[in-house]
Design an enzyme around this catalytic site. Sequence first.
Site, short mmCIF file in Angstrom:
data_model
loop_
_atom_site.label_atom_id
_atom_site.label_comp_id
_atom_site.label_asym_id
_atom_site.label_seq_id
_atom_site.Cartn_x
_atom_site.Cartn_y
_atom_site.Cartn_z
CG HIS A 4 2.88 -1.75 5.88
ND1 HIS A 4 2.45 -1.59 7.17
CD2 HIS A 4 3.94 -0.92 5.73
CE1 HIS A 4 3.21 -0.69 7.76
NE2 HIS A 4 4.12 -0.28 6.92
CG HIS A 5 3.43 -8.21 2.92
ND1 HIS A 5 3.53 -8.20 1.55
CD2 HIS A 5 4.63 -7.83 3.40
CE1 HIS A 5 4.76 -7.84 1.21
NE2 HIS A 5 5.45 -7.61 2.32
N PRO A 6 -1.22 -7.21 4.02
CG PRO A 6 -2.85 -6.18 2.71
CD PRO A 6 -1.36 -6.24 2.95
CB SER A 38 -0.85 -11.02 0.95
OG SER A 38 -0.10 -11.70 -0.04
#
Length: 133
Positions: free
Chosen positions: A5-7, A13
């Site tokens: 989960h790396h926005p 990030s």
Amino acid sequence: MPTGHHPTSSATSFPIHWILIKTANPEENGGKPLGVDIGNDVWIGRGATIMPGVSVGHGAIIGTGAVVTRDVQPYAVVGGVPARLIRYRFPAETIAKLLAIRWWDWDDEKIKREAGSLTGPIEPFIDKHFAEL
């Protein structure tokens, strides 16, 4: 692979929320931890990827380049993208006995004494050590 989960539309990030909140509170993730749980005596082929929250049972084999998205049962052989069960290393009765023997919990001296039987045919190993339980 502990998390994925790396926005990309946020200030960072880095998965702060997932690392600090979800990992610390497995109930936030349906009761399952986000890390990867690898059993004893597991062979992971080169380039295999194990996704977050997956458990790999004792004695399992993960094929080269496999992408493991689901739990792997003890002594299962899996491979492919996504990884699928190919076969089990032993019959169910043998697997149950190996899990009861738990040779990986033996002390170093016993493992050294039993090195020959650990690497030999499975039947004599099971006969000897399951009888000791």
